[in-house]
Structure formats: C-alpha cells, structure tokens
Design an enzyme around this catalytic site. Structure first.
Site, mmCIF file in Angstrom:
data_model
loop_
_atom_site.group_PDB
_atom_site.id
_atom_site.type_symbol
_atom_site.label_atom_id
_atom_site.label_comp_id
_atom_site.label_asym_id
_atom_site.label_seq_id
_atom_site.Cartn_x
_atom_site.Cartn_y
_atom_site.Cartn_z
ATOM 1 N N GLU A 182 -8.106 -52.527 65.784
ATOM 2 C CA GLU A 182 -6.624 -52.424 65.624
ATOM 3 C C GLU A 182 -6.497 -51.772 64.129
ATOM 4 O OE1 GLU A 182 -4.610 -56.204 65.979
ATOM 5 O OE2 GLU A 182 -5.707 -56.643 67.656
ATOM 6 N N GLY A 239 -10.427 -62.772 60.960
ATOM 7 C CA GLY A 239 -9.398 -63.215 61.720
ATOM 8 C C GLY A 239 -9.266 -62.186 62.685
ATOM 9 N N CYS A 281 -9.818 -61.070 68.090
ATOM 10 C CA CYS A 281 -11.306 -60.738 68.773
ATOM 11 C C CYS A 281 -12.428 -61.557 68.109
ATOM 12 C CB CYS A 281 -11.481 -59.165 68.696
ATOM 13 S SG CYS A 281 -10.112 -58.352 69.274
HETATM 14 C C1 UGA Z 1 -12.899 -55.948 66.067
HETATM 15 C C2 UGA Z 1 -13.923 -55.083 66.286
HETATM 16 O O1 UGA Z 1 -14.396 -54.335 64.943
HETATM 17 C C3 UGA Z 1 -13.917 -53.863 67.418
HETATM 18 O O2 UGA Z 1 -15.123 -53.058 67.395
HETATM 19 C C4 UGA Z 1 -13.772 -54.535 68.678
HETATM 20 O O3 UGA Z 1 -13.319 -53.640 69.695
HETATM 21 C C5 UGA Z 1 -12.189 -55.464 68.547
HETATM 22 O O4 UGA Z 1 -12.805 -56.496 67.743
HETATM 23 C C6 UGA Z 1 -12.364 -55.982 69.954
HETATM 24 O O5 UGA Z 1 -13.108 -56.992 70.283
HETATM 25 O O6 UGA Z 1 -11.378 -55.854 70.666
HETATM 26 P P1 UGA Z 1 -10.561 -55.841 65.033
HETATM 27 O O7 UGA Z 1 -10.598 -57.283 65.527
HETATM 28 O O8 UGA Z 1 -9.598 -54.775 65.267
HETATM 29 O O9 UGA Z 1 -11.895 -55.234 65.735
HETATM 30 O O10 UGA Z 1 -10.670 -55.950 63.487
HETATM 31 P P2 UGA Z 1 -11.876 -55.525 62.731
HETATM 32 O O11 UGA Z 1 -11.569 -54.374 61.859
HETATM 33 O O12 UGA Z 1 -13.159 -55.916 63.231
HETATM 34 O O13 UGA Z 1 -11.544 -56.847 61.406
HETATM 35 C C7 UGA Z 1 -11.837 -57.981 61.899
HETATM 36 C C8 UGA Z 1 -11.523 -58.992 60.655
HETATM 37 O O14 UGA Z 1 -12.677 -59.161 59.500
HETATM 38 C C9 UGA Z 1 -10.379 -58.724 59.667
HETATM 39 O O15 UGA Z 1 -9.848 -59.996 59.545
HETATM 40 C C10 UGA Z 1 -10.903 -58.083 58.236
HETATM 41 O O16 UGA Z 1 -10.164 -58.215 57.443
HETATM 42 C C11 UGA Z 1 -12.255 -58.775 58.458
HETATM 43 N N1 UGA Z 1 -13.442 -58.197 57.715
HETATM 44 C C12 UGA Z 1 -13.770 -56.832 58.097
HETATM 45 C C13 UGA Z 1 -13.765 -58.827 56.590
HETATM 46 O O17 UGA Z 1 -13.176 -59.976 56.064
HETATM 47 N N2 UGA Z 1 -15.026 -58.225 55.921
HETATM 48 C C14 UGA Z 1 -15.286 -57.060 56.418
HETATM 49 O O18 UGA Z 1 -16.200 -56.292 55.827
HETATM 50 C C15 UGA Z 1 -14.890 -56.224 57.416
#
Ligand code: UGA
Length: 439
Positions: free
Chosen positions: A156, A261, A264
C-alpha cells in the site's frame, strides 16, 4: 484479453486499473454497490497515490468498467482474478475464507465458456486445489474451469508502481496452457525482463505467506534488538545501519519502532501458523509466535515511554498524536499500531488529539471516542507531549522551533525513528526515541 478482477479493495482496484493499462479489457467487480459506483466515476474509495489518474485514464480509454454482478463477470471474462480479502477469522487466528469461497460459489454456476480463475488473495496453502474442485463441481457440466495462483506483493502506498513494475512475477499453474495465458496477461511486465517464476499451486501460495512472514520477522528482530539497546544504553539506529550494510542482511525492513500493522502482515503470520498446525508442522513456525508477541508488545512499550516522559502518569495530560494510518501514504487503519497507542494513552487518562494527513475519517470510524484533527498545528496546541507514530514525510518537515509556540511542553517521543532528533533537541525539545538512549 477480457479480464475480470473480483474484489476492488486496496489490491483489486489497483490490479484492475493496472490490467487495463496493459491494454486488456477489464471489468472490476465488487459486492459493494457504493464502491462500484465511485470507481465507475473514476473516484478512488481509498487513498492510494497515482490510482485516481490510472483509473480515469483507463475508464476514458474504454478499457475499464465496473459491475456488482458475478453473472455479468462470468459472461465477460476469459481470466478472472480473485482479489477479495482474507481477514483473520472472528473465532480463530486462521484466515477467514468466506469471501474467497463466495466468489467461486457465485461465479462458477454462471461460467459458460472455458476460463481461468486466478487467485491473488493471500490464502492458506491448499486453497487453490480446494477451489479447483469447488469450481469443477459448481460450473455447468462441459465448461472447463482451471485455477491458477498468482500471489500479489504490492505495498500500500506504492501499489500502482508495484503493479505496473513488480520486482517479480510468481504463478502457480497446473498446465502449460495456463502458464501461457498468464504470460499473455503480463506480457508488458515480462517484456521488461521481470523475474518470472512458474511453479505449482501450493508453492505459489506459500511464496506469499513466506515473504510476509520474513518481512515481519525482520521487523520484530530489529525491534527486539531495540529493547536490548534501551536496556543497555545503546543506540538502535547506528546498529541497524551497520547491520544493513551487510548485503546478506540488507537495510530494508530493518526500521525499528512501534512495529508492523495493516491488513496483511499481522493476520498473515497468524494464518500461516494456523495452517502449519493443521498440516501437523506447527512447530516449524514456532518462531512466528515470538515475532507476533514482540510486535503485539510494541504499542505498550511506546505508551510506557510516553508515561515515563510525563513523570509516571498520563492522567489528565494533553498528548498530541502524529499519525493514525498503519503506515505513511495510506489511509488504511487496519491493525494500526499508531491507533493502538492513541487508544491506550487515552485509556490511561490522557487527553489525546490525533492528526493524520489522510486517515482521520477511517480512524474516527473505528475509534470514535478519540479526538481528531485534520490540521497538525491543532494537535500540537497545548500538548504536554507529542508522540510520532506514523512516519509521514510531512512530519519530517515540521519546524520544531515554530512549534515551541504551540505546545505547553516541548517533549516528543519518536516511535518511528524517522525524525531528525538532534535538530529537535537543539531547538529545545526533550526527545525520546524507541531503542535510542535518552539524553
Ligand atoms: C505488505 C508487504 O510488504 C507486501 O509485499 C504485501 O504484498 C502486502 O503486505 C500484502 O500482503 O498484501 P503492506 O501491508 O502494504 O505490504 O505494508 P508494509 O510496507 O509491508 O508495512 C507493514 C508494516 O510494517 C507497516 O505498519 C510499517 O510501518 C511497518 N514497518 C515496515 C516497520 O515497522 N519497520 C520496517 O522496517 C518496515
């Protein structure tokens, strides 16, 4: 090709527009008539950078339309993408498969021509095989319905870019013909030299949950080390940077803070564990329990730090919360760590005012009892503590010197470790950051 995309949420709406931009004739389908009405008029039901333009461009070109009818979809498509949600079940940690099953149950009886159902939703391994049997049972006799799996890796906030230029394409198929159909669907992506992995159904399903489990593990790993840093008076930021320079480790998803969060990662690791249990190999994923536990405890750690900064009690203290979305460039508040912190601060007696550039309306719908504002300055007014919880770029642009005139006490907790804390300190703020020493 004539393609339907069933489910027009964060995944499906972007996929539908993306498929149309590849030159296909696309019909987006959803049970939510209001959403379909909006999309038909080129309006996005949620915030996703670049999506509105892509939608409008393809609607205007006559390649993209929307419907609420699975019967219409069945008559239209040669390839049907399943993009509905698989949230956590109400009564267990497994995935709730009702929406996926309902698509096949609703679509299959109307299928009158051979077609390929392609799952994109994140599902427990074995789902494609099960849906294949279901489709064969429900489709009119003589109609050949095949099932393939094509997991989606879009993030996202970057969904348009990830859809048009994915870093890899993974498909699970049961025949060379199905592979060739999917090669045609993704011709522009393949022409760009994108790595392409064609495998069996179960492997394709597992790739997706494994990827999300790995990402979640990386985040919880660095957050666990952040706890050690706090206890030892060390600093997680240079530590993470140093780890990241090792190309075997890599610096991405190693950002310490309040944890992950969204719709996913949290539910996917739980569904993965639940499925492993069903398969009799639950122990293999035991480590994911720790990954989950570390993540679940992050909001409480942030609240503890916040309370500490206010001398041991949050009762009747005014707290500005920066961020409600689960991550920047999104208005999605599903499983948002930011909102969990805001709610917990309030539960301990704080008067909380929450700002977010895009997610205020969604946040209010989930937690109506919190105070919200669309203007960041209003959150700061009178605050005795500011808590930075979603790393929107505009928060990095804030001028700490100007804000001194708005707050009652210049104290800030950076729970995402993205602010320039030296800059804030030199402007006169007391700053704490998760995993970093207090000075
Ligand atoms: C995640 C995956 O990254 C995608 O590849 C996947 O397609 C998607 O889920 C899905 O299953 O549809 P998304 O949920 O959009 O994507 O978000 P992310 O960018 O993965 O971030 C997830 C959470 O991790 C966020 O709350 C973000 O703030 C947190 N995060 C991310 C951290 O706390 N530290 C980090 O280093 C990276």
């Amino acid at each position: 090709m004539r393609i339907t995309v069933i489910g027009t949420g964060y995944l499906g709406a972007v996929h539908a527009a993306g498929m149309a931009s590849f030159g296909h004739d696309v019909m987006g389908v959803d049970v939510d008539a209001a959403k379909i009405d909006q999309l038909s008029r080129g309006l996005t039901p949620f915030f996703e950078p670049g999506l509105q333009d892509l939608l409008r461009e393809n609607i205007a070109a006559g390649r993209l339309k929307f419907s609420t009818s699975l019967e219409e979809a069945a008559g239209f498509g040669d390839v049907h993408f399943i993009c509905v949600g698989t949230p956590q079940s109400p009564n267990s940690t497994a995935a709730d498969m009702r929406f996926v099953d309902a698509v096949v149950q609703g679509l299959a009886p109307h299928l009158k021509k051979p077609c390929l159902l392609v799952g994109k939703s994140t599902v427990p391994v074995g789902t494609a095989a099960r849906l294949s049997e279901m489709a064969a049972r429900l489709a009119p006799s003589g109609t050949q319905v095949n099932v393939a799996w094509n997991p989606e890796f879009l993030r996202e906030g970057f969904a348009v870019e990830d859809t048009l230029h994915p870093d890899r394409l993974v498909i699970g198929v049961t025949s060379a013909d199905d592979e060739s159909i999917l090669r045609d669907v993704y011709a522009p992506v393949l022409a760009a030299g994108t790595p392409f992995i064609s495998t069996d159904l179960a492997t394709a399903e597992l790739v997706k949950v494994s990827a999300n489990a790995f990402l979640a593990t990386k985040i919880s790993f660095i957050n666990a080390i952040a706890d050690i840093c706090e206890a030892a008076g060390a600093d997680i930021m240079p530590l993470a940077a140093a780890l990241g320079h090792d190309s075997r480790i890599g610096s991405r998803f190693l950002a310490p803070g309040v944890g992950f969060g969204g719709g996913c990662l949290p539910k996917d690791i739980r569904a993965f564990m639940a499925r492993a249990e069903e398969l009799g190999v639950g122990e293999s994923l035991d480590f994911l329990k720790s990954v989950d536990r570390i993540n679940v405890s992050r909001p409480a750690s942030a609240v503890d730090l916040a309370r500490d900064m206010l001398g041991g009690s949050l009762m009747n203290r005014r707290v500005a919360v920066l961020g409600a979305a689960f991550k920047p460039n999104s208005d999605d508040v599903r499983d948002s760590q930011a909102l969990k912190v805001a709610k917990a601060l309030q539960a301990q007696g704080a008067h909380v005012r929450v700002h977010d550039p895009e997610a205020v309306d969604n946040a209010r719908a989930v937690y109506p009892t919190l105070n919200y504002t669309h203007e960041a300055d209003k959150a700061f007014e009178g605050a005795e503590l500011t808590v930075h919880l979603t790393e929107w770029s505009q928060y990095r642009q804030l001028d700490p010197t100007r804000l001194l005139g708005l707050v009652t006490s210049p104290r800030i907790l950076d729970a995402r470790n993205t602010l320039d804390i030296d800059h804030w300190r030199s402007a006169g703020w007391t700053v704490r950051a998760m995993g970093r020493p207090s000075r």
